[in-house]
Design an enzyme around this catalytic site. Structure first.
Site, PDB file in Angstrom:
ATOM      1  N   HIS A  65      18.236 -80.327  35.907  1.00  0.00           N
ATOM      2  CA  HIS A  65      18.908 -80.084  34.631  1.00  0.00           C
ATOM      3  C   HIS A  65      19.697 -78.784  34.685  1.00  0.00           C
ATOM      4  O   HIS A  65      20.835 -78.696  34.177  1.00  0.00           O
ATOM      5  CB  HIS A  65      17.855 -80.036  33.523  1.00  0.00           C
ATOM      6  CG  HIS A  65      18.363 -79.631  32.188  1.00  0.00           C
ATOM      7  ND1 HIS A  65      18.170 -78.356  31.677  1.00  0.00           N
ATOM      8  CD2 HIS A  65      19.063 -80.313  31.243  1.00  0.00           C
ATOM      9  CE1 HIS A  65      18.714 -78.276  30.491  1.00  0.00           C
ATOM     10  NE2 HIS A  65      19.262 -79.448  30.196  1.00  0.00           N
ATOM     11  N   GLU A  68      22.865 -79.322  36.614  1.00  0.00           N
ATOM     12  CA  GLU A  68      23.841 -80.041  35.782  1.00  0.00           C
ATOM     13  C   GLU A  68      24.634 -79.059  34.920  1.00  0.00           C
ATOM     14  O   GLU A  68      25.865 -79.134  34.847  1.00  0.00           O
ATOM     15  CB  GLU A  68      23.119 -81.049  34.899  1.00  0.00           C
ATOM     16  CG  GLU A  68      23.997 -81.716  33.841  1.00  0.00           C
ATOM     17  CD  GLU A  68      23.324 -81.811  32.493  1.00  0.00           C
ATOM     18  OE1 GLU A  68      23.958 -81.428  31.490  1.00  0.00           O
ATOM     19  OE2 GLU A  68      22.164 -82.256  32.431  1.00  0.00           O
TER      20      GLU A  68
END
Length: 422
Positions: A65, A68
């Protein structure tokens, strides 16, 4: 270029394997005014530990995450700002088993497509950028820790699974992300953002050959030959604990009732997934016994009872969730209904009705560019194509289906997670 076509649905899409290893799905829709593009990698929050070539690498929870977020930071500025100049609406997400970057637009789609292809090929991780992003993600983690809807699900997974990283928050924890460095981000990028591990999907009004030519001109990354293998801890078939409760500010208690399915070291076949989904479809039919029993007892309302089936490497679960004044009674009725069906079997009329509803769900995805693109990506990562899946729904017969609930659902592997009022 390979063509996939379903004459009954009147739909088709094209597949092309680029020499970089990138898999490309193109779905031309001549009558549509909008475009949707998505590029994803088989790298999600569960991929904490992996073997890259011959080296084992361990990473903190939340790094997929974090990566990202950081990939949108380019040497020339923020990718979101670049998309805003073309008029595109851009986004990204990290799930348990994938990370994806996407945009939709009505104009300037090639300019937006170039931005998408550029920033996923050019990571830019600096110490200052990592420290800045850490503060942003810490706030996001704290926000979700205050969300009853998220906590009821997270607590359920922590109770269903003892060791599997599916039990970790996708964003990690404040403590875990403090260990993320530019060097670790680069290592994860090297492992999972190789184009041989990625898939691109585009839907809209275009000519496939023209898009392939455009992609050939804008892909600069070469195939690395890297070999990455995810490493997962041993996970027992049994549940970790059968119930969990947390107090939060809620007007009505929230619940999630989950069933842990058999642990597999591979993705389920589309036939197996359809069976699981159809079981849930029947159980939640608005005209069905379970739904109406819960409704008659005022344990749920018409818009606060839902279900989900999800599976991946070494995990698979079916979940019922919603709001209720008495979550424990809801769980008991669900278990009793499943036990009853195990003994008596399903009703054939309900099976046919649920099958038609499920089939219609998938046929309807071809009405929207976003649903086409998202499903092309999901099905590719699952290992089968969308027409194969739709036709498998049609071919499921009642006699074969009726015996499967005994195999797939075990009421002794059931967990209830509750969020109750302070």
């Amino acid at each position: 270029m390979q063509v996939f076509q379903d004459d009954f649905l009147g739909e088709k899409y094209f597949f092309y394997k680029h020499n970089s290893g990138l898999k490309i799905y193109l779905c031309p829709k001549k009558d549509f005014k909008s475009y949707f593009a998505i590029i994803g990698t088989k790298y999600g929050s569960i991929n904490k530990n992996f073997k890259l070539n011959s080296k084992i690498i361990e990473t903190p929870a939340g790094i997929a995450h974090f990566l990202e977020h950081k990939l949108f930071e380019c040497k020339n500025g923020d990718a979101f700002e670049l998309f805003s100049k073309t008029g595109a609406s851009a986004n990204a997400y990290t799930s348990y088993d994938k990370t994806a970057y996407l945009f939709s637009c009505t104009d300037n789609f090639k300019k937006s497509l170039k931005i998408l292809l550029d920033f996923v090929q050019e990571p830019y991780f600096t110490q200052a950028g990592v420290l800045k992003e850490r503060g942003i993600i810490e706030q996001e983690i704290k926000m979700y820790s205050d969300s009853p809807d998220w906590q009821v699900t997270l607590n359920l997974l922590k109770s269903l699974y003892k060791n599997h990283p599916i039990r970790d928050d996708i964003a990690g924890s404040v403590e875990s992300i403090s260990h993320i460095t530019p060097e670790l981000l680069n290592k994860c990028y090297e492992a999972f953002y190789d184009f041989s591990n990625m898939t691109f999907c585009l839907v809209g009004n275009f000519e496939p050959d023209d898009i392939i030519d455009f992609i050939n001109k804008n892909i600069t990354k070469k195939a690395t030959g890297n070999h990455v293998k995810a490493i997962f801890p041993d996970e027992p078939d049994e549940i970790y604990k059968n119930s969990i409760s947390q107090k939060m500010e809620v007007a009505t208690p929230l619940f999630a009732v989950g069933f842990k399915h058999k642990i597999l070291n591979k993705r389920m076949s589309c036939h197996e997934i359809i069976i699981h989904e159809l079981i849930l479809q029947i159980l939640l039919l608005k005209s069905g016994n379970l739904y109406n029993k819960l409704l008659d007892k005022n344990l749920i309302t018409t818009n606060n009872f839902d279900h989900e089936f999800f599976e991946g490497p070494f995990y698979a679960s079916s979940i019922f969730s919603g709001e209720s004044k008495n979550p424990d009674e809801v769980a008991k009725i669900i278990i009793d209904e499943i036990n009853s069906i195990i003994q008596k079997g399903f009703d054939k009329q309900e099976f046919e009705r649920a099958k038609k509803c499920y089939y219609a769900e998938f046929v309807s995805i071809f009405n929207r560019v976003t649903s086409i693109g998202n499903n092309l990506l999901d099905f590719d990562f699952s290992g089968y194509n969308i027409f194969e899946f739709i036709n498998n729904i049609k071919n499921i017969n009642f006699e074969n289906f009726n015996s499967k609930i005994k195999k797939y659902f075990n009421v002794n592997k059931c967990v209830i997670s509750k969020i109750i009022s302070n």
